[in-house]
Structures are given as structure tokens and as C-alpha cells.
Write a protein that holds these residues in place. Structure first.
Motif, PDB file in Angstrom:
ATOM      1  N   CYS A 166     -54.664 -34.429  39.231  1.00  0.00           N
ATOM      2  CA  CYS A 166     -53.308 -34.427  38.669  1.00  0.00           C
ATOM      3  C   CYS A 166     -52.325 -35.036  39.660  1.00  0.00           C
ATOM      4  N   ALA A 167     -52.445 -34.645  40.938  1.00  0.00           N
ATOM      5  CA  ALA A 167     -51.555 -35.182  41.966  1.00  0.00           C
ATOM      6  C   ALA A 167     -51.716 -36.685  42.091  1.00  0.00           C
ATOM      7  N   ARG A 168     -52.955 -37.151  42.086  1.00  0.00           N
ATOM      8  CA  ARG A 168     -53.203 -38.594  42.197  1.00  0.00           C
ATOM      9  C   ARG A 168     -52.561 -39.337  41.040  1.00  0.00           C
ATOM     10  N   ARG A 169     -52.765 -38.839  39.834  1.00  0.00           N
ATOM     11  CA  ARG A 169     -52.210 -39.519  38.652  1.00  0.00           C
ATOM     12  C   ARG A 169     -50.690 -39.495  38.631  1.00  0.00           C
ATOM     13  N   ALA A 170     -50.116 -38.409  39.130  1.00  0.00           N
ATOM     14  CA  ALA A 170     -48.658 -38.258  39.115  1.00  0.00           C
ATOM     15  C   ALA A 170     -47.990 -38.963  40.296  1.00  0.00           C
ATOM     16  N   GLY A 171     -48.795 -39.342  41.297  1.00  0.00           N
ATOM     17  CA  GLY A 171     -48.228 -39.963  42.485  1.00  0.00           C
ATOM     18  C   GLY A 171     -47.598 -38.949  43.425  1.00  0.00           C
ATOM     19  N   HIS A 172     -48.111 -37.718  43.393  1.00  0.00           N
ATOM     20  CA  HIS A 172     -47.617 -36.632  44.238  1.00  0.00           C
ATOM     21  C   HIS A 172     -48.663 -36.275  45.273  1.00  0.00           C
ATOM     22  N   SER A 173     -48.227 -35.559  46.295  1.00  0.00           N
ATOM     23  CA  SER A 173     -49.183 -34.875  47.157  1.00  0.00           C
ATOM     24  C   SER A 173     -49.586 -33.600  46.420  1.00  0.00           C
ATOM     25  N   ILE A 174     -50.703 -33.013  46.822  1.00  0.00           N
ATOM     26  CA  ILE A 174     -51.125 -31.758  46.198  1.00  0.00           C
ATOM     27  C   ILE A 174     -50.094 -30.671  46.469  1.00  0.00           C
ATOM     28  N   ALA A 175     -49.510 -30.661  47.657  1.00  0.00           N
ATOM     29  CA  ALA A 175     -48.501 -29.653  47.992  1.00  0.00           C
ATOM     30  C   ALA A 175     -47.301 -29.740  47.046  1.00  0.00           C
ATOM     31  N   VAL A 176     -46.805 -30.932  46.792  1.00  0.00           N
ATOM     32  CA  VAL A 176     -45.678 -31.110  45.872  1.00  0.00           C
ATOM     33  C   VAL A 176     -46.087 -30.707  44.468  1.00  0.00           C
ATOM     34  N   LEU A 177     -47.256 -31.138  44.047  1.00  0.00           N
ATOM     35  CA  LEU A 177     -47.733 -30.804  42.701  1.00  0.00           C
ATOM     36  C   LEU A 177     -47.752 -29.287  42.497  1.00  0.00           C
ATOM     37  N   LEU A 178     -48.337 -28.561  43.439  1.00  0.00           N
ATOM     38  CA  LEU A 178     -48.453 -27.115  43.279  1.00  0.00           C
ATOM     39  C   LEU A 178     -47.103 -26.416  43.408  1.00  0.00           C
ATOM     40  N   ARG A 179     -46.228 -26.924  44.235  1.00  0.00           N
ATOM     41  CA  ARG A 179     -44.899 -26.308  44.371  1.00  0.00           C
ATOM     42  C   ARG A 179     -44.089 -26.468  43.087  1.00  0.00           C
ATOM     43  N   VAL A 180     -44.174 -27.637  42.462  1.00  0.00           N
ATOM     44  CA  VAL A 180     -43.363 -27.925  41.284  1.00  0.00           C
ATOM     45  C   VAL A 180     -44.013 -27.434  39.993  1.00  0.00           C
ATOM     46  N   TYR A 181     -45.326 -27.590  39.879  1.00  0.00           N
ATOM     47  CA  TYR A 181     -45.980 -27.358  38.598  1.00  0.00           C
ATOM     48  C   TYR A 181     -46.869 -26.121  38.522  1.00  0.00           C
ATOM     49  N   ALA A 182     -47.114 -25.436  39.630  1.00  0.00           N
ATOM     50  CA  ALA A 182     -48.066 -24.321  39.633  1.00  0.00           C
ATOM     51  C   ALA A 182     -47.674 -23.210  38.676  1.00  0.00           C
ATOM     52  N   LYS A 183     -46.400 -23.104  38.319  1.00  0.00           N
ATOM     53  CA  LYS A 183     -45.979 -22.034  37.416  1.00  0.00           C
ATOM     54  C   LYS A 183     -46.612 -22.158  36.030  1.00  0.00           C
ATOM     55  N   CYS A 184     -47.147 -23.331  35.698  1.00  0.00           N
ATOM     56  CA  CYS A 184     -47.790 -23.480  34.382  1.00  0.00           C
ATOM     57  C   CYS A 184     -49.241 -23.015  34.412  1.00  0.00           C
ATOM     58  N   ILE A 185     -49.755 -22.673  35.584  1.00  0.00           N
ATOM     59  CA  ILE A 185     -51.144 -22.222  35.708  1.00  0.00           C
ATOM     60  C   ILE A 185     -51.132 -20.702  35.817  1.00  0.00           C
ATOM     61  N   HIS A 186     -51.219 -20.031  34.699  1.00  0.00           N
ATOM     62  CA  HIS A 186     -51.231 -18.575  34.724  1.00  0.00           C
ATOM     63  C   HIS A 186     -51.860 -18.054  33.436  1.00  0.00           C
ATOM     64  N   GLY A 187     -52.224 -16.793  33.455  1.00  0.00           N
ATOM     65  CA  GLY A 187     -52.738 -16.145  32.262  1.00  0.00           C
ATOM     66  C   GLY A 187     -54.130 -16.564  31.853  1.00  0.00           C
ATOM     67  N   ASP A 188     -54.861 -17.188  32.741  1.00  0.00           N
ATOM     68  CA  ASP A 188     -56.186 -17.681  32.387  1.00  0.00           C
ATOM     69  C   ASP A 188     -57.259 -17.053  33.265  1.00  0.00           C
ATOM     70  N   GLU A 189     -57.009 -15.812  33.690  1.00  0.00           N
ATOM     71  CA  GLU A 189     -57.920 -15.158  34.618  1.00  0.00           C
ATOM     72  C   GLU A 189     -59.319 -14.980  34.033  1.00  0.00           C
ATOM     73  N   ASP A 190     -59.398 -14.603  32.748  1.00  0.00           N
ATOM     74  CA  ASP A 190     -60.711 -14.402  32.130  1.00  0.00           C
ATOM     75  C   ASP A 190     -61.519 -15.694  32.119  1.00  0.00           C
ATOM     76  N   HIS A 191     -60.859 -16.797  31.803  1.00  0.00           N
ATOM     77  CA  HIS A 191     -61.543 -18.091  31.791  1.00  0.00           C
ATOM     78  C   HIS A 191     -62.007 -18.456  33.205  1.00  0.00           C
ATOM     79  N   ALA A 192     -61.143 -18.234  34.186  1.00  0.00           N
ATOM     80  CA  ALA A 192     -61.501 -18.530  35.575  1.00  0.00           C
ATOM     81  C   ALA A 192     -62.700 -17.688  36.008  1.00  0.00           C
ATOM     82  N   ASN A 193     -62.703 -16.410  35.655  1.00  0.00           N
ATOM     83  CA  ASN A 193     -63.831 -15.539  36.005  1.00  0.00           C
ATOM     84  C   ASN A 193     -65.129 -16.025  35.364  1.00  0.00           C
ATOM     85  N   ARG A 194     -65.048 -16.475  34.108  1.00  0.00           N
ATOM     86  CA  ARG A 194     -66.249 -17.011  33.441  1.00  0.00           C
ATOM     87  C   ARG A 194     -66.780 -18.246  34.151  1.00  0.00           C
TER      88      ARG A 194
END
Length: 121
Positions: A53-81
Motif C-alpha cells: 500500500c505504501a509503495r503504491r501510494a508513494g508513502h513510507s510505511i511509517a506515514v502510511l500507518l500514521r495516517v491510515y492505520a485507523k481503518c485497520i480494526h475490528g478484524d481480530e477473528d480474521h487475523a487469528n484465523r
């Protein structure tokens, strides 16, 4: 070619063309950047690796996670699987039983507070 001073006028006209009057009353696509933000958020929420995602957006991973990480939530069951499936594919893995029980029995619990690292109690 749209001049910088006329960009907002052109964007407002395009928004009026494609959105219903109810949608126009919301902040939906209020700025051109909102479409980019929605797209990158969709990639992350869809499970695309943050590095890609960072590569496609032209961001560093740090910037990507700081700005967009809030959209990654509520998927704990899927992650555990996904983690359990990966562990089960490893021959001789001591945690090959389904579910979190082997990890809990080993004294490892899921971290809280927004981190994705396992912690020992």
C-alpha cells in the motif's frame, strides 16, 4: 488543463454531476484528496500488505500507518484465523491445534492498546 485557482470550482461541478443531492450535503468526496484517502484505506482494509500500500501510494510505511492505520480494526477473528492457518502449515509446529488455546497455554496473550505484538503476562 485546470488552473490551480479553478480546481475547487471544477471539483464542485464534478461532485454535483455524480452525487445525489443527499450525498452532496455530506462530506463525501468533499475534496479531491478524499478519493485517494478512501482508496488507500480500502487497500489496507482489504488485507493488502502495508508495504505494498505504501509503495503504491508513494508513502513510507511509517506515514502510511500514521495516517491510515485507523481503518485497520475490528478484524481480530480474521487475523487469528490467518495466523492459525499459517501455523498449521508448519510441520512440527507445537501450536498446530486450532484456536488460541496453545498460545494461551504457553502463557502468551494478545496485546491490547492498539499494538499487534503478542505479550507475555
Amino acid at each position: 488543463m485546470v488552473q490551480e485557482s479553478g480546481y475547487g470550482v471544477v471539483w464542485a461541478a464534478a461532485r454535483a454531476e455524480v452525487l445525489s443531492s443527499d450525498e452532496q450535503a455530506t462530506p463525501l468526496a468533499k475534496r479531491p484528496y478524499d478519493g485517494r484517502h478512501a482508496g488507500i484505506s480500502l487497500w489496507l482494509a482489504s488485507g493488502v500488505a502495508p508495504a505494498e500500500c505504501a509503495r503504491r501510494a508513494g508513502h513510507s510505511i511509517a506515514v502510511l500507518l500514521r495516517v491510515y492505520a485507523k481503518c485497520i480494526h475490528g478484524d481480530e477473528d480474521h487475523a487469528n484465523r490467518l495466523i492459525t492457518e499459517r501455523l498449521q502449515r508448519r510441520p512440527g509446529c507445537p501450536w498446530s491445534a486450532p484456536g488460541p488455546e496453545p498460545l494461551v497455554n504457553a502463557g502468551i496473550r494478545a496485546a491490547s492498546g492498539g499494538t499487534n505484538l503478542a505479550k507475555r503476562p
